[in-house]
Design an enzyme around this catalytic site. Sequence first.
Site, PDB file in Angstrom:
ATOM      1  N   GLY A 178       0.819  -1.209   0.000  1.00  0.00           N
ATOM      2  CA  GLY A 178       0.000   0.000   0.000  1.00  0.00           C
ATOM      3  C   GLY A 178       0.851   1.258   0.000  1.00  0.00           C
ATOM      4  N   ILE A 182       0.122   6.058   5.424  1.00  0.00           N
ATOM      5  CA  ILE A 182       0.763   5.243   6.464  1.00  0.00           C
ATOM      6  C   ILE A 182       1.948   4.468   5.908  1.00  0.00           C
ATOM      7  CG2 ILE A 182       0.417   3.304   8.051  1.00  0.00           C
ATOM      8  CD1 ILE A 182      -2.507   4.233   8.330  1.00  0.00           C
ATOM      9  N   GLU A 185       4.904   6.886   5.073  1.00  0.00           N
ATOM     10  CA  GLU A 185       5.546   7.454   6.264  1.00  0.00           C
ATOM     11  C   GLU A 185       6.409   6.418   6.971  1.00  0.00           C
ATOM     12  OE1 GLU A 185       2.506  11.079   7.580  1.00  0.00           O
ATOM     13  OE2 GLU A 185       2.670   9.294   8.839  1.00  0.00           O
ATOM     14  N   HIS A 320      -7.901  15.465  12.453  1.00  0.00           N
ATOM     15  CA  HIS A 320      -8.404  16.837  12.540  1.00  0.00           C
ATOM     16  C   HIS A 320      -9.837  16.952  12.018  1.00  0.00           C
ATOM     17  CE1 HIS A 320      -5.740  16.291   9.040  1.00  0.00           C
ATOM     18  NE2 HIS A 320      -6.586  17.030   8.360  1.00  0.00           N
ATOM     19  N   HIS A 443      10.556  37.640   5.304  1.00  0.00           N
ATOM     20  CA  HIS A 443      11.712  37.099   4.570  1.00  0.00           C
ATOM     21  C   HIS A 443      12.875  36.908   5.539  1.00  0.00           C
ATOM     22  CE1 HIS A 443      14.629  36.522   1.341  1.00  0.00           C
ATOM     23  NE2 HIS A 443      15.421  37.381   1.981  1.00  0.00           N
TER      24      HIS A 443
END
Length: 464
Positions: A178, A182, A185, A320, A443
Amino acid sequence: MAQYDVIVIGAGPGGYVAAIRCAQLGLKTACVEGRDTLGGTCLNVGCIPSKALLHASHQLHEAEHNFAKMGLSAGKVKVDWKQMLSYKDDVIGQNTKGIEFLFKKNKIDWIKGWGTIPEAGRVKVGDETHEAKAIIIASGSEPAPVPGAKVEVDEKIVVTSTGALDLGKIPKKLVVIGAGVIGLEMGSVYARLGSEVQVIEYLDHITPGMDPEVQRAFQKLLQKQGMEFTLGAAVSGVETKGGKATVTYKLRKDDSDHTVEADVVLCATGRKPVTKGLGLDALGVKLTSRGQIETDAQWQTSVKGIYAIGDAIEGPMLAHKAEDEGMACAEVIAGKHGHVNYDVIPSVIYTWPEVAAVGKTEAQLKEEGRAYKVGKFSFMGNGRAKAVFAGDGFVKILADKDTDRVLGCHIIGPSAGDLIHEICVAMEFGASAEDVALTCHAHPTFSEAVREAALACGDGAIHS
């Protein structure tokens, strides 16, 4: 029998946030959680521990590849895997104890155990039954099995994301099934730590649903870091023998069969909602064809007084998103107006570089037949990025061709997960690309790349 205004089932990001918000709104609140610690999958075996390992392994990468360039000499850096896991566990402990503190601060009762709903208005935990005017199901999700494959997970050799966070040793060869968030990472973590990593993905591209240009650039960068990709491959099975695993897969382009041996196999083919054991069938709570709980616009299920949020319902399985729904659902129960803007929910992949997105992709806009314009800026034109060896990647803003309203943004580069929120706020207020372009940015910062991409939607970026 204890009586409450609200009982929340599950103390993950959606559940604990819902409980805290309910308590803040003056509702007597309890939260049912069967783990020994609060925080759900995210804090215990998901978002937080994975970020700890990503951070640690990134520091190793910096030491090995960039320290000498900056005049830093410390000799060869050694990996103490046990200490790294200890650091990860300490991070988990700090966060879960923090939620426990918040529960006490807000006078939320933690009912320890696994909850079932025998009838509307009642939650049973063990031998005790508690009454509530409203119930919020925030039961979360769990790793989904590899579709159409014979795979037995032991969390030692064949692991889910849970086992991948606590391996006994760093594997020489890791196969990841996959190429979603996940898988990439965790694959990135072990690649930095020295593992040979091969990612096997059914589709012909990585990160399903993301902008195609980002997908291609991201894959190239991960390949430069040593990760190998086998795309368009259907895994049929995983066998373990003698402490090793053998993965069998078929390439869809020519129907050829292949096998690969690994020390560890990570199954990362998505997640599924946790709804079993809640008693939903007997209650008559309707589920979708994918096993998620159906809710209305106010997160109420088909049974009055029972609500559901987070991974248990439709939508992206993101912490979230669950938190937003938790707060909104609490507002609704308290008689206020709860709202979640599902068009402005960002997604982030915490590799290096990070990848972040919000709103529409080009493919979606083309499918809708909507006229749009693209503003793009490379981090190679950003002074701060070049100073810290982070010039790979770009910011891409999509805006309506006629109104200039921002429709989406896709970032691959340093701190992308933080930069995306400037565009989230802009989209929430209906801003144009010109609004972003006319806003002064400090900046030197990475955020200047966002402004430059917004300028590119108009007369052109300055530094490209």
